[in-house]
Design an enzyme around this catalytic site. Sequence first.
Site, PDB file in Angstrom:
ATOM      1  N   ALA A  22       0.845  -1.199   0.000  1.00 11.48           N
ATOM      2  CA  ALA A  22       0.000   0.000   0.000  1.00 11.48           C
ATOM      3  C   ALA A  22       0.879   1.248   0.000  1.00 11.48           C
ATOM      4  CB  ALA A  22      -0.899  -0.012   1.222  1.00 11.48           C
ATOM      5  N   CYS A 104      -4.439  -8.724   5.090  1.00 10.07           N
ATOM      6  CA  CYS A 104      -4.252  -7.448   5.788  1.00 10.07           C
ATOM      7  C   CYS A 104      -4.635  -7.587   7.263  1.00 10.07           C
ATOM      8  CB  CYS A 104      -5.100  -6.362   5.123  1.00 10.07           C
ATOM      9  SG  CYS A 104      -4.937  -4.781   5.961  1.00 10.07           S
TER      10      CYS A 104
HETATM   11  C1  FMN Z   1       4.283  -0.892   3.740  1.00 12.91           C
HETATM   12  C2  FMN Z   1       3.644  -2.203   3.410  1.00 12.91           C
HETATM   13  C3  FMN Z   1       2.435  -2.225   2.739  1.00 12.91           C
HETATM   14  C4  FMN Z   1       1.830  -3.447   2.413  1.00 12.91           C
HETATM   15  N1  FMN Z   1       0.663  -3.424   1.722  1.00 12.91           N
HETATM   16  C5  FMN Z   1       0.113  -4.613   1.293  1.00 12.91           C
HETATM   17  C6  FMN Z   1      -1.051  -4.632   0.468  1.00 12.91           C
HETATM   18  O1  FMN Z   1      -1.581  -3.594   0.065  1.00 12.91           O
HETATM   19  N2  FMN Z   1      -1.562  -5.845   0.134  1.00 12.91           N
HETATM   20  C7  FMN Z   1      -0.994  -7.028   0.538  1.00 12.91           C
HETATM   21  O2  FMN Z   1      -1.488  -8.100   0.214  1.00 12.91           O
HETATM   22  N3  FMN Z   1       0.121  -7.027   1.309  1.00 12.91           N
HETATM   23  C8  FMN Z   1       0.686  -5.858   1.681  1.00 12.91           C
HETATM   24  N4  FMN Z   1       1.833  -5.865   2.425  1.00 12.91           N
HETATM   25  C9  FMN Z   1       2.451  -7.157   2.791  1.00 12.91           C
HETATM   26  C10 FMN Z   1       3.535  -7.563   1.811  1.00 12.91           C
HETATM   27  O3  FMN Z   1       3.010  -7.804   0.520  1.00 12.91           O
HETATM   28  C11 FMN Z   1       4.277  -8.829   2.309  1.00 12.91           C
HETATM   29  O4  FMN Z   1       3.324  -9.870   2.425  1.00 12.91           O
HETATM   30  C12 FMN Z   1       4.946  -8.645   3.670  1.00 12.91           C
HETATM   31  O5  FMN Z   1       5.593  -7.381   3.760  1.00 12.91           O
HETATM   32  C13 FMN Z   1       6.001  -9.750   3.910  1.00 12.91           C
HETATM   33  O6  FMN Z   1       6.960  -9.755   2.875  1.00 12.91           O
HETATM   34  P1  FMN Z   1       8.431  -9.101   3.050  1.00 12.91           P
HETATM   35  O7  FMN Z   1       9.056  -9.721   4.253  1.00 12.91           O
HETATM   36  O8  FMN Z   1       9.138  -9.421   1.759  1.00 12.91           O
HETATM   37  O9  FMN Z   1       8.235  -7.639   3.262  1.00 12.91           O
HETATM   38  C14 FMN Z   1       2.445  -4.668   2.783  1.00 12.91           C
HETATM   39  C15 FMN Z   1       3.657  -4.631   3.470  1.00 12.91           C
HETATM   40  C16 FMN Z   1       4.270  -3.424   3.774  1.00 12.91           C
HETATM   41  C17 FMN Z   1       5.585  -3.433   4.502  1.00 12.91           C
END
Ligand code: FMN
Length: 344
Positions: A22, A104
């Site tokens: 997001a 979420c």
């Molecule tokens: C700032 C931020 C915004 C996110 N917004 C979404 C979103 O809009 N939809 C979603 O499915 N996951 C969202 N996520 C989750 C990520 O897609 C991901 O599942 C989560 O950060 C774990 O992955 P990572 O360790 O590579 O960051 C968001 C994560 C972060 C940090």
Amino acid sequence: MMVPVKLGQIEFKSKLLLAPMAGICNIPFRLLMEDLGAGGTVSELVSCHGINHGNKRTLDMLKIHPMEQVVGLQLFGEDVDAMARAAEVAESFNPGWLDINMGCPVNKVVTKGGGSALMKEMEKLGPLFEGMRAKMKTPLSIKIRTGWDQDHRNAREVMKIARESGIEWVAIHGRTRTQQYTGLADWNFIEEIAAEKILPLIGNGDLHHPILVNERLKKTQTDALMIARGALRNPFIFLESLDSEYAHKKKSDFLGADYWEVIERLWSYVAETFEDERMLLVQARKLIVWFAAGFPHSAAFRGQVFSAQTAQDTFKITEDYFLSLGSSQKSINYDEAFMSSGHG
Ligand SMILES: Cc1cc2nc3c(=O)[nH]c(=O)nc-3n(C[C@H](O)[C@H](O)[C@H](O)COP(=O)(O)O)c2cc1C
């Protein structure tokens, strides 16, 4: 090397995809990450109710740039009819597929029954998926967590319902809703489910460094991996993770001047998307500051960027900083918490 992978009907350019974020995964960042090796991207979560009310800001979030190649739009909501109507509208923007946000953890979304709360209402899932499918032509995927809490890790059951209801693949963030962003993503759990081959599975969580991604790619049973936060401090993470030599080199070939090249490109994408100077600054500034993380004097640079008044000043300060870095290597402390909240 980029080897394409097919999930359901969609061919991704490689097994490494950009995860939805997001406020971040809008046109400029998605374009930039595709340029830098992401095999596909997903939009930020978009409210089905905002779409159905014809809210201009919400509808703008559905826009896709003609240069984007493999992109999906993510919707969130809780009501079958509202989600199905929103899906029809979202499809008119020509995404490759639509995705449902079921991960979420944010209270505002969960208390209304959307995001990860959907994982608690198993009896609603079949009708939700089928109701949306009936109105759609493009593939439909879901992004889930492992479960609501440690005692209710029902990802497997959710996937079985998804398989019976026309969902083409599943992306899973390896944490429960109650964990939010604490602890570690449970890759044993992800790999166990992947081995069952219920549906094509994309694994996600804590793949923050090219060496970690590379190791996971070598042993994973999942069909693809998604990276979110790792791309914010290292925009080269896709290229480096796919480079089999990287693990031996143990350091990045990309220096300040390369980051500057990437920022110039990002800047032009942001300027094209957000014509208003204030929006340009809001969008570009945060990424510039994240890209600087781990380079010498990045804290002082951050201060300068946030006190600059105009886009022109910001651009100049940024150019001077990144070009002054010479051969300095970036060094990120991965043990420090970074962005420990989000919408999935
Ligand atoms: C700032 C931020 C915004 C996110 N917004 C979404 C979103 O809009 N939809 C979603 O499915 N996951 C969202 N996520 C989750 C990520 O897609 C991901 O599942 C989560 O950060 C774990 O992955 P990572 O360790 O590579 O960051 C968001 C994560 C972060 C940090």
